[in-house]
Design an enzyme around this catalytic site. Structure first.
Site, PDB file in Angstrom:
ATOM      1  N   ARG A   1       0.794  -1.224   0.012  1.00 16.45           N
ATOM      2  CA  ARG A   1      -0.045   0.150   0.145  1.00 16.45           C
ATOM      3  C   ARG A   1       0.910   1.245  -0.070  1.00 16.45           C
ATOM      4  NH1 ARG A   1      -2.312  -3.435   4.023  1.00 16.45           N
ATOM      5  NH2 ARG A   1      -4.152  -4.598   3.444  1.00 16.45           N
TER       6      ARG A   1
ATOM      7  N   LYS B   1      -2.554  -1.874   7.768  1.00 14.74           N
ATOM      8  CA  LYS B   1      -3.919  -1.573   7.672  1.00 14.74           C
ATOM      9  C   LYS B   1      -4.717  -2.622   8.812  1.00 14.74           C
ATOM     10  CE  LYS B   1      -7.957  -1.270   4.836  1.00 14.74           C
ATOM     11  NZ  LYS B   1      -8.834  -1.289   3.456  1.00 14.74           N
TER      12      LYS B   1
ATOM     13  N   HIS C   1      -3.655   2.884  -5.608  1.00 13.73           N
ATOM     14  CA  HIS C   1      -4.188   1.653  -5.025  1.00 13.73           C
ATOM     15  C   HIS C   1      -4.203   0.402  -6.172  1.00 13.73           C
ATOM     16  CE1 HIS C   1      -5.243  -0.724  -1.456  1.00 13.73           C
ATOM     17  NE2 HIS C   1      -6.026  -1.258  -1.965  1.00 13.73           N
TER      18      HIS C   1
ATOM     19  N   ARG D   1      -1.649  -2.038  -6.368  1.00 13.32           N
ATOM     20  CA  ARG D   1      -1.768  -3.186  -5.383  1.00 13.32           C
ATOM     21  C   ARG D   1      -2.354  -4.326  -6.217  1.00 13.32           C
ATOM     22  NH1 ARG D   1      -1.078  -4.983  -0.176  1.00 13.32           N
ATOM     23  NH2 ARG D   1      -2.980  -6.074   0.836  1.00 13.32           N
TER      24      ARG D   1
ATOM     25  N   HIS E   1      -3.290 -10.113   2.889  1.00 14.98           N
ATOM     26  CA  HIS E   1      -4.603 -10.266   3.177  1.00 14.98           C
ATOM     27  C   HIS E   1      -5.036 -11.359   4.082  1.00 14.98           C
ATOM     28  CE1 HIS E   1      -4.190  -8.361  -1.140  1.00 14.98           C
ATOM     29  NE2 HIS E   1      -5.460  -7.793  -0.444  1.00 14.98           N
TER      30      HIS E   1
ATOM     31  N   TYR F   1      -8.478  -8.975  -5.071  1.00 14.31           N
ATOM     32  CA  TYR F   1      -7.361  -7.937  -5.545  1.00 14.31           C
ATOM     33  C   TYR F   1      -6.709  -8.848  -6.793  1.00 14.31           C
ATOM     34  CZ  TYR F   1      -7.282  -4.545  -2.023  1.00 14.31           C
ATOM     35  OH  TYR F   1      -7.441  -3.457  -1.202  1.00 14.31           O
TER      36      TYR F   1
END
Length: 332
Positions: free
Chosen positions: A158, A183, A239, A242, A265, A274
């Site tokens: 990120r 995050k 983003h 990513r 993740h 993603y």
């Protein structure tokens, strides 16, 4: 006003002493936002709200109709998820004001029907877009921007993780970096590809600072917007790199567990959001991994038999198949 607040009264106080939405946002920003993981993003959202005409109104005068109208207009300009986050901030603010600021008389005006949110973006640059993007990226005078974009693709990291990366988080011997306070709330050790390692080694030899990528977020965002504008590319966010990086890891043949280790993740469902692998690449992978012999090649060999009568004979009798092969039978 303070005496009324802490008395916990359930009737509306003197409106002249009540907080406006703008004043409440300032209070929330000072007391609540610093404790949150996404404090920087929330503070930017607060500043945007303070510029809206609704910010001038007293809290008890705000109604669901105000925010229905806001939602309708806002949806014309931004994505559903952005509007959802805007309204969520106001909803939480009212809850805090009622529960903790001594305003139990307040009714939450943002108890609206929830917006449906898309399952996830699938934005990858098309071939011609990628060519234009790379051309304009190489023209960018700030070399740090070019290195950050390349590093983002190699690591699927990120933006905030990259900008917070410190010299002490690098282990060149093990070829790893540690992204701190991510995050998800955890630190994440990520292995480096050869190209990513070259970027890190070059930066560490280039300057003596603690911040590996010495650039501010504002400078990066401004450069990013200029690159997209000059490349005539729309609806492509930082983003999305990513997404691009995650997809490329799968396309290189890494397993799901290996990719999860890199991207951080927590669940497979989030990881798959993603990932937008090109179907042509999947076909190529299937061809490249096709076994050269064995049971998986029986069907191909059967239809390659000559003459055709032999194939028909194979279908009529099980004895035509090798003894080690158990033919599939229909379930009763």
């Amino acid at each position: 006003m303070e005496a009324q607040l802490f008395a916990g009264i359930d009737t509306v106080p003197d409106l002249s002493a009540e907080l406006t939405l703008s004043e409440a946002l300032d209070k929330y920003k000072e007391e609540e936002s610093p404790n949150k993981k996404g404090s920087v993003q929330e503070m930017r959202r607060i500043e945007a709200w303070k510029k809206h005409p609704l910010a001038k109104l007293k809290l008890s005068l705000l109604t669901p109709q105000h925010f229905l109208a806001y939602r309708k207009e806002r949806l014309k300009k931004v994505a559903k998820n952005t509007v959802r986050l805007d309204l969520s901030l106001i909803s939480v603010l009212f809850k805090v004001a009622a529960d903790e600021w001594g305003m139990p008389y307040l009714k939450n005006p943002v108890s609206l029907r929830k917006l449906s949110v898309s399952k996830g973006r699938d934005r990858r640059l098309k071939d011609e877009e990628g060519t234009r993007f790379e051309r304009e990226l190489l023209k960018c005078r700030n070399v740090m921007v070019r290195l950050i974009v390349a590093f983002a693709v190699h690591t699927a990291a990120r933006q905030g993780e990259i900008l917070r990366l410190q010299r002490a988080d690098i282990n060149l011997k093990r070829r790893t970096v540690i992204f701190r306070d991510t995050k998800n709330g955890d630190d994440r050790a990520v292995p480096l590809s050869r190209d990513a390692l070259v970027i890190i080694e070059g930066l560490l030899n280039h300057h003596d600072g603690e911040q590996v990528f010495p650039i501010t977020r504002d400078a990066l965002v401004s450069a990013w917007r200029r690159i997209l504008q000059r490349a005539e590319i729309k609806n492509f966010r930082f983003h999305d790199l990513r997404h691009e990086g995650t997809t490329r890891l799968f396309e290189r043949g890494l397993t799901t567990m290996e990719v999860q280790k890199i991207t951080g993740h927590k669940t497979l469902s989030m990881l798959l959001r993603y990932t937008q692998m090109n179907v042509d690449h999947v076909v190529d992978r299937l061809d490249a991994t096709e076994p050269a012999k064995g049971l998986d090649r029986i069907a191909v060999a059967a239809f390659a038999m000559k003459p055709a009568a032999e194939a028909a004979a194979c279908a009529e009798t099980e004895e035509a198949l090798p003894k080690t092969v158990v033919p599939f039978r229909a379930r009763r």
